[in-house]
Design a protein around this motif. Structure first.
Motif, short mmCIF file in Angstrom:
data_model
loop_
_atom_site.label_atom_id
_atom_site.label_comp_id
_atom_site.label_asym_id
_atom_site.label_seq_id
_atom_site.Cartn_x
_atom_site.Cartn_y
_atom_site.Cartn_z
N THR A 18 0.83 -1.20 0.00
CA THR A 18 0.00 0.00 0.00
C THR A 18 0.87 1.26 0.00
OG1 THR A 18 -1.57 -1.25 1.33
CG2 THR A 18 -1.90 1.12 1.23
N THR A 21 2.72 1.65 -3.29
CA THR A 21 1.82 2.07 -4.37
C THR A 21 1.56 3.58 -4.28
OG1 THR A 21 0.79 -0.10 -4.28
CG2 THR A 21 -0.36 1.57 -5.55
N ALA A 22 1.45 4.07 -3.04
CA ALA A 22 1.27 5.51 -2.88
C ALA A 22 2.50 6.27 -3.36
CB ALA A 22 1.01 5.83 -1.41
N VAL A 24 4.88 5.20 -5.70
CA VAL A 24 5.27 5.08 -7.12
C VAL A 24 4.08 5.10 -8.07
CG1 VAL A 24 7.37 3.82 -6.56
CG2 VAL A 24 5.32 2.54 -7.14
N ARG A 25 2.86 4.98 -7.53
CA ARG A 25 1.64 5.03 -8.34
C ARG A 25 1.64 4.03 -9.48
NH1 ARG A 25 -0.80 9.72 -6.78
NH2 ARG A 25 0.64 10.99 -5.61
N ASN A 26 2.16 2.89 -9.22
CA ASN A 26 2.16 1.85 -10.25
C ASN A 26 2.13 0.52 -9.51
OD1 ASN A 26 3.32 -0.26 -11.94
ND2 ASN A 26 3.70 1.37 -13.40
N HIS A 27 1.02 -0.19 -9.63
CA HIS A 27 0.81 -1.35 -8.79
C HIS A 27 1.85 -2.45 -9.02
CE1 HIS A 27 -1.64 -3.60 -5.97
NE2 HIS A 27 -1.47 -4.65 -6.74
N SER A 28 2.13 -2.72 -10.31
CA SER A 28 3.06 -3.83 -10.56
C SER A 28 4.47 -3.47 -10.10
CB SER A 28 3.05 -4.22 -12.03
OG SER A 28 3.35 -3.11 -12.83
N LEU A 29 4.85 -2.21 -10.29
CA LEU A 29 6.17 -1.78 -9.80
C LEU A 29 6.20 -1.87 -8.27
CD1 LEU A 29 8.97 -0.53 -10.23
CD2 LEU A 29 7.90 1.73 -10.26
#
Lengths: 175, 875
Positions: A18, A21-22, A24-29
């Motif tokens: 979580t 994701t906040a 880098v704003r990219n779920h897979s990364l």
């Protein structure tokens, strides 16, 4: 040692994902970086002080991973300002504290769900449309027959209330 | 958690400490709320159905109505499938409809919409695009972007749009929101696209502000900016990977990247303008497949590599695609000409790669070799813009293709052409199967003489199965107007068809008899015989003498030791060299008496044939100005004092394996002297000379030969580059022949560089080798590179070829030990990467043989212990 780390890692994995994701704003990364963070944490476990905050320590490693990843891609990381990081730490730090009825980080997050339930109807609607169903502000405004700004204000108010509510519950648990 | 930038909350415009901390708290709360509430099963509270209201509303008062009107747009043009999306309802859009704030539009795969705002601003939405329209009612902040009251707003969820926005009133600028960026426009022309977690903004005119979280960037005309997880980045379109040769970059167009594949779905099609190429790609019915050109090979490779890269096959279409359909347009056609590409004005083999909105044009020169010129455009596109490399055959792991779900081509406009117009490769010795493989094995174990016999047989067999498909990818071939006819014993064949009853045509031997295998080049009858042969082919269209092709006459120096003819005319010509006692004495002092005599006789031989050749060129030039004469002097020096007409080209065959020694001053100066002497009196050979000189020679080399004879890893890529850089003004190129299997394995790095250098010697050789190892050998890349570096150093580091104990001096014991250790280390590093291992084992295929030879040469059986004992298992 390895087994106990595995248990801890599984408890904190959702938090890291979580958080990343906040950042880098990219779920897979973020998924890749979560894995790398945990691997790096295991390798440098001997540097972690038993009195320290494990969640905060992991997030520090995670931020380094974000910087490394950005360097590898020859780009600047999206979130670099230390003051923004401070603000994020303040919120994530709430959930680092132990809670008698919520052992894992994920269980502690359930407190959020309870606090959302206590919001007024209009705030709840905005929160669920945007966070629960993934609508954009414009889409939420369209569905609520409201303006972009009004929905934004409702969400802002809701966030403040939820944060207060969760902080209070965690504090009560400590007492 | 969604990644929608729309969901970034209102943030104060100030960037003081507390505001930024608050922004951090907001980001944290956003992420936690989405994590908790968006999980499957998270249903603490549901949205009452009653709040879902259809339609637009919420505007009160005159100001709000004005704002809504200003932010409404009219559908001026529409094609394909386009739907309104208002709340849960969807219906088709028609021309004339008014799109109001709150409306959404979803375009299908064939959809296109043009919208016009009351102030004249035009927005064009493209296929597969999803947008929602809005209008501000009060100033607020989105990240660092100020969204002002009354402005136009478009949320672009997916797809792309282009817009020409009229100058906006103060406070009523257009704002565009994408999942990861915000864009603010006051008045300009631009394109905006969203795909794969990235937003691209191309500004054609004016200035646009792009914002993301706490960053803001003013984007001026001619710039392309991409916003993604790592922030905002201005895209530079230099198209110069370090390992590729340079191109001439022209004025780069401004447009959004051309989408070929998005999220695993094909967006573009491929159109090949050449109908014969299309026919060979789509043979009708059971019609036999037309012969495959370089272009066909490259188009097949284009489809194949994009499929391997993205998992998606782009469709080859029969008709020119519509402007709305992203496409790769291959070859000269009306649309390419309209895009400003004049193929007829490009130099031989030259090509242009140019992008435009929804287009990639790959067009080659229509002069001389249009199919291959356009093929080179496709090859360059795949290398430079898609990232493909062909180091050796794909089945041996020599092809490198980056994998990606999204494939978009950045704006590009450049042209290129080869420096050397002749890049011929005789790709024999390539077949690993059947009889050829058996011959190779026999050759390996045979005595030297028998080995060469076996290899020569192989060469005659001309089998090409392994290497032939690879050659067009490396742009082998060329635009030489000459058909080189030289493999067979041409002079003997010519003599064999000469009329025996005309005895004067044949060499007069010392005993007075005639040698019917050798012609006399002083005899007028021989000259007439050849001219009649030219008339037969070039005037009458018939078949002619050996060596006369549709475009050229090939003449070989007879392969005899010295002049074979003792006729009066030949002797008279020879006398001026034979009687030069001073020169004979000088040579005898330098080389010994016997060798001096041979040298003089060789010069006599060259002089007699040279005189004949000069007359031949003059007559050919006068009677057939478009035809060429190609002279094959083998190892003969250029006779002094000659000036040939400009229809002569010289094919020097004597270099053979000498190119491997070009880093050695002695060998190099000798070869260069011969090359320059011949070039001083000869003609341009196709192409446009870059160095200013009009004189070019073709040279003929064998590569991989030293690998075979010495059984060692011979690499000389740097020596090659230096040689071609220094001599490009006098050379037209080469004809290369492979040695045995080691040509395609051990020598593969050298061969790859050779082909690149022939295209353009301005190349960073070490960058090529770095990239090769990085791409092919994965976890063992650094060690493999070190091995390759040492292979180069051992060979290129020799100051002269040793006269004895070759092997021991080139590869001392300690070098063998170190190389063995590097090979072993690289293999162990690649243990978990079968692709890297395959490529590495292919390249080092002959390494065990090297170790066995080293063990024998150094009389140290221990050296052979490094051989892979279970070779098959290690593959």
């Amino acid at each position: 040692m390895e087994r106990s780390f595995e248990i801890l890692a599984e408890q904190f994995r959702p938090m890291l994902l979580t958080y990343l994701t906040a950042l880098v704003r990219n779920h897979s990364l973020a998924e890749d970086l979560t894995q790398e963070t945990l691997a790096a944490a295991y390798r440098s476990l001997d540097t972690f002080s038993q009195e320290g905050n494990f969640g905060s320590w992991l997030r520090g490693i995670a931020r380094n991973k974000v910087r490394e990843s950005a360097r590898a891609a020859m780009r600047r990381p999206l979130i670099v300002d230390s003051r923004i990081i401070e603000g994020m730490e303040e919120v994530y730090g709430i959930f680092d504290n132990p809670h008698p009825n919520a052992g894992s980080w994920d269980e502690r997050l359930d407190l959020i769900r309870g606090c959302v339930g206590k919001l007024s109807g209009s705030l709840q609607q905005a929160v669920m449309l945007v966070y629960g169903q993934g609508h954009s502000l414009l889409e939420a405004a369209q569905q609520l027959n409201s303006s972009f700004e009004a929905v934004g204000q409702r969400l802002s108010r809701a966030r403040v209330l939820i944060k207060k509510c969760v902080t209070l519950q965690m504090a009560r648990a400590r007492q | 958690m969604t990644e929608n930038f729309h969901n970034l909350r209102v943030q104060p415009p100030q960037t003081d400490d507390e505001s930024l901390r608050e922004y951090g708290r907001q980001l944290a709360m956003d992420s936690l709320l989405e994590h908790v509430l968006a999980r499957p099963g998270a249903r603490c509270c549901t949205v009452p159905a009653a709040v879902v209201v259809i339609g637009v509303g919420g505007f009160n008062g005159w100001q709000a109505r004005q704002a809504a009107m200003a932010a409404s747009a009219k559908v001026a043009g529409i094609s394909g499938k386009v739907e309104y999306r208002r709340a849960e309802h969807a219906h088709a859009v028609a021309a004339g409809d008014v799109i109001r704030p709150g409306d959404g539009l979803a375009l299908g795969a064939d959809g296109q919409v043009t919208l016009i705002y009351p102030d004249g601003s035009v927005v064009q939405l493209e296929r597969n695009t999803k947008v929602i329209f809005g209008a501000g009612q009060g100033t607020r902040w989105l990240g660092l972007l100020s969204i002002q009251a009354g402005g136009k707003q478009i949320a672009l969820d997916a797809g792309r749009l282009t817009a020409e926005v009229a100058k906006q009133k103060s406070g009523q600028g257009m704002t565009l929101l994408t999942p990861n960026a915000g864009v603010q426009v006051v008045g300009t022309k631009f394109g905006l696209g969203v795909a794969g977690g990235e937003t691209a903004l191309a500004v054609q005119e004016g200035l646009i502000t792009m914002s993301q979280a706490t960053r803001r960037l003013d984007v001026g005309a001619g710039k392309l900016v991409v916003a993604n997880a790592f922030g905002l980045e201005t895209v530079r379109t230099e198209h110069r990977p370090r390992d590729l040769t340079p191109v001439t970059v022209l004025e780069t167009p401004v447009h959004l990247p051309v989408e070929l594949v998005r999220d695993g779905v094909a967006q573009a099609v491929i159109y090949v303008a050449d109908s014969s190429c299309r026919a060979s790609l789509h043979p009708a019915g059971n019609a036999p497949l037309p012969s495959r050109t370089e272009l066909t090979r490259l188009v097949i490779e284009l489809v194949e590599t994009i499929r391997l890269s993205t998992g998606v096959s782009l469709e080859l279409v029969e008709a020119p695609p519509s402007a709305n359909q992203p496409a790769i347009i291959i070859g000269d056609c009306e649309e390419a000409r309209q895009a400003g590409i004049e193929a007829s004005t490009l130099p031989d083999e030259g090509f242009v790669v140019k992008t435009a909105h929804n287009r990639v044009y790959l067009v080659g020169s229509t002069r001389k070799t249009p199919a291959s010129a356009t093929a080179w455009a496709v090859a360059d596109f795949l290398e430079r813009l898609v990232g493909v490399r062909w180091y050796w055959a794909a089945k041996y792991g020599g092809r490198s293709i980056p994998t990606k779900r999204m494939l978009s081509i950045l704006p590009a406009y450049y042209r290129d052409q080869p420096v050397f117009p002749v890049r011929q490769v005789a790709a024999g010795y390539g077949n690993e199967n059947g009889e050829d493989a058996a011959r190779i094995e026999r050759a390996k174990s045979a005595e030297p003489l028998q080995r060469f016999i076996e290899l020569d047989r192989l060469f005659d067999a001309g089998t090409h199965s392994v290497s032939q498909p690879q050659l067009p990818l490396l742009r082998a071939g060329g635009s030489s107007p000459y058909h080189l006819e030289g493999q067979q014993a041409l002079h003997a064949r010519l003599a064999s068809v000469a009329p025996r009853n005309v005895e004067a045509m044949f060499a007069l031997q010392a005993d007075g008899s005639r040698n019917f295998n050798v012609l006399c080049f002083s005899a007028p009858e021989t000259f007439d015989f050849l001219i009649k042969g030219c008339e037969q082919v070039w005037d009458k269209g018939g078949s002619g003498l050996p060596g006369i092709t549709s475009s050229s006459l090939n003449l070989h120096l007879p392969n005899t030791i010295g002049l074979a003819c003792h006729c009066q005319a030949c002797n008279a010509t020879a006398a001026r060299l034979r009687d030069d006692r001073a020169e004979l004495g000088r040579l005898a002092a330098e080389q010994g008496e016997r060798l001096a005599g041979e040298i003089v006789e060789g010069r006599v031989h060259g002089l007699v044939v040279g005189l004949f050749l000069k007359r031949l060129c003059e007559v050919v030039k006068q009677r057939w100005p478009d035809k060429k004469v190609i002279y094959w002097p083998w190892g003969a020096d250029c006779p002094e004092g000659f000036s040939y007409p400009d229809n002569l080209a010289v094919n020097l065959l004597d270099f053979d394996e000498m190119m491997a020694l070009m880093n050695q001053p002695e060998a190099c100066s000798q070869q260069e002297a011969r090359l320059r002497a011949w070039s001083a009196g000869t003609a341009p050979v196709g192409g446009t000379p870059r160095g200013g000189s009009a004189v070019r020679c073709i040279t003929w080399h064998r590569f991989g030969g030293f690998n075979d004879t010495l059984r060692g890893p011979v690499q000389y890529p740097h020596a090659l580059q230096t040689f071609y850089q220094r001599n490009q003004d006098v050379m037209a190129g080469v004809r290369l022949e492979a040695g045995s299997q080691s040509s395609w394995t051990t020598a593969a790095p050298t061969f790859y560089v050779w082909m690149r250098v022939l295209w353009n010697p301005e190349l960073d050789v070490d960058a090529v080798l770095d990239e090769m190892c990085h791409r092919l050998f994965g976890p063992g890349a650094a060690t493999a590179r070190e091995l390759l570096r040492q292979e180069c150093a051992q060979w290129e580091g020799m100051s002269r070829l040793p006269r004895s104990a070759f092997f021991q001096k080139i590869w001392p014991r300690e070098a063998v030990v170190r190389m063995t250790a590097l090979r072993g280390k690289a293999l162990s590093e690649m243990a978990g990467d079968p692709n890297a291992r395959l490529a590495f084992l292919h390249w080092t295929r002959e390494f065990d043989e090297f170790l066995r030879t080293a063990a024998a040469a150094h009389q140290d059986p221990e050296l052979a212990a490094g051989a892979l004992s279970d070779r098959a298992g290690n593959r």
